[in-house]
Design a protein around this motif. Structure first.
Motif, mmCIF file in Angstrom:
data_model
loop_
_atom_site.group_PDB
_atom_site.id
_atom_site.type_symbol
_atom_site.label_atom_id
_atom_site.label_comp_id
_atom_site.label_asym_id
_atom_site.label_seq_id
_atom_site.Cartn_x
_atom_site.Cartn_y
_atom_site.Cartn_z
ATOM 1 N N PRO A 68 9.174 15.346 7.356
ATOM 2 C CA PRO A 68 7.895 15.381 6.629
ATOM 3 C C PRO A 68 7.252 16.772 6.614
ATOM 4 O O PRO A 68 6.681 17.187 5.592
ATOM 5 C CB PRO A 68 7.025 14.383 7.405
ATOM 6 N N THR A 170 6.638 8.196 -3.004
ATOM 7 C CA THR A 170 7.448 7.747 -1.863
ATOM 8 C C THR A 170 8.859 7.381 -2.303
ATOM 9 O O THR A 170 9.844 7.766 -1.656
ATOM 10 C CB THR A 170 6.787 6.541 -1.172
ATOM 11 N N LEU A 173 10.787 10.469 -3.103
ATOM 12 C CA LEU A 173 11.191 11.183 -1.893
ATOM 13 C C LEU A 173 12.463 10.601 -1.308
ATOM 14 O O LEU A 173 13.405 11.341 -0.977
ATOM 15 C CB LEU A 173 10.059 11.135 -0.860
#
Length: 260
Positions: A68, A170, A173
């Motif tokens: 992250p 999300t 990703l």
């Protein structure tokens, strides 16, 4: 292949010889008759086991927090983010002993955070947990910089296409961004594991050198080198072989520089 001036080979060969001289001397001086007995002794096995287990745990923490962080650093260019990035990469150039001292004054029994943990009966310094945290402190930047570099150099066209097709951030990703940098992610993970496995300075400062609890393989090698230098060689060779496997694995992977 591009032409190289002949004189360049002279300093290059001297540099290679300098790097190889130490490992060659270690192999030459190795007490081969006692090698197996030394490596398989209870103390050596405990140190190796602790080193591997804590390094694996540290690597897992690096993945949980490092990926992250790399995504944020790669996709943001703000001043604050750049400052934070510089601080996160500080362990790359910071002497490990200084890092261990910083952890001690932060999480030790009298540390700025550790004192409150101690009031709750939670002790971190000079425990196995301290070994994991010390290793994570020094290994995390290796994973971050590997993944961040790959994200910065990757084409964001696929991410834009995914967004136009309705994929949320999300989903993009997990399904687009990370799969594009899998080789660099694997390389960063291996490097982080190797760095954690070989960590010494921060560990001995923050966790101590307690056999069976905080004494990893590098710490045992250090102790053996003081008491009996020859006795330290077998375990040192084991770590050297592991390091060699890591280096070869990282640089021989498809797409790595020099692997073509």
């Amino acid at each position: 292949m591009r032409r190289v001036p002949r004189w360049v080979y002279v300093p290059a060969l001297i540099g290679v010889a300098f790097i190889l001289l130490g490992p060659m001397a270690l192999v030459i001086r190795m007490p081969w008759t006692d090698f197996v007995a030394s490596v398989t002794s209870p103390a050596s096995l405990d140190a190796l086991r602790l080193a591997v287990v804590t390094a694996l745990t540290s690597t897992a923490l690096c993945l949980v927090f490092g990926v992250p962080m790399a995504v944020v650093f790669a996709r943001s260019n703000g001043v604050v983010v750049r400052i934070v990035r510089a601080l996160v990469l500080l362990p790359l150039v910071l002497p490990p002993v200084v890092g261990g001292l910083a952890l001690l004054y932060a999480l030790g029994r009298r540390g700025i955070v550790g004192q409150y943990l101690d009031d709750q009966g939670i002790t971190i310094a000079f425990t196995t947990t301290a070994v994991v945290l010390a290793q994570t402190f020094v290994a995390l930047p290796f994973l971050v910089i590997s993944v961040e570099g790959a994200l910065r150099s990757s084409d964001d066209e696929y991410e834009q296409v995914a967004a136009t097709l309705g994929a949320g951030p999300t989903r993009t990703l997990w399904k687009v961004t990370l799969p594009l940098v899998v080789p660099s992610l694997l390389a960063g993970t291996v490097l982080a594991f190797a760095r954690a496995l070989g960590e010494f300075g921060a560990t001995i400062t923050f966790a101590g050198n307690l056999p069976g609890t905080t004494q990893t393989a590098p710490l045992k090698i250090y102790l053996d080198a003081i008491n009996n230098p020859i006795q330290a060689l077998p375990l040192a060779l084991v770590l050297m072989v592991v390091a060699l496997v890591v280096v070869v694995g990282v640089h021989m992977r498809p797409g790595a520089t020099g692997a073509r």
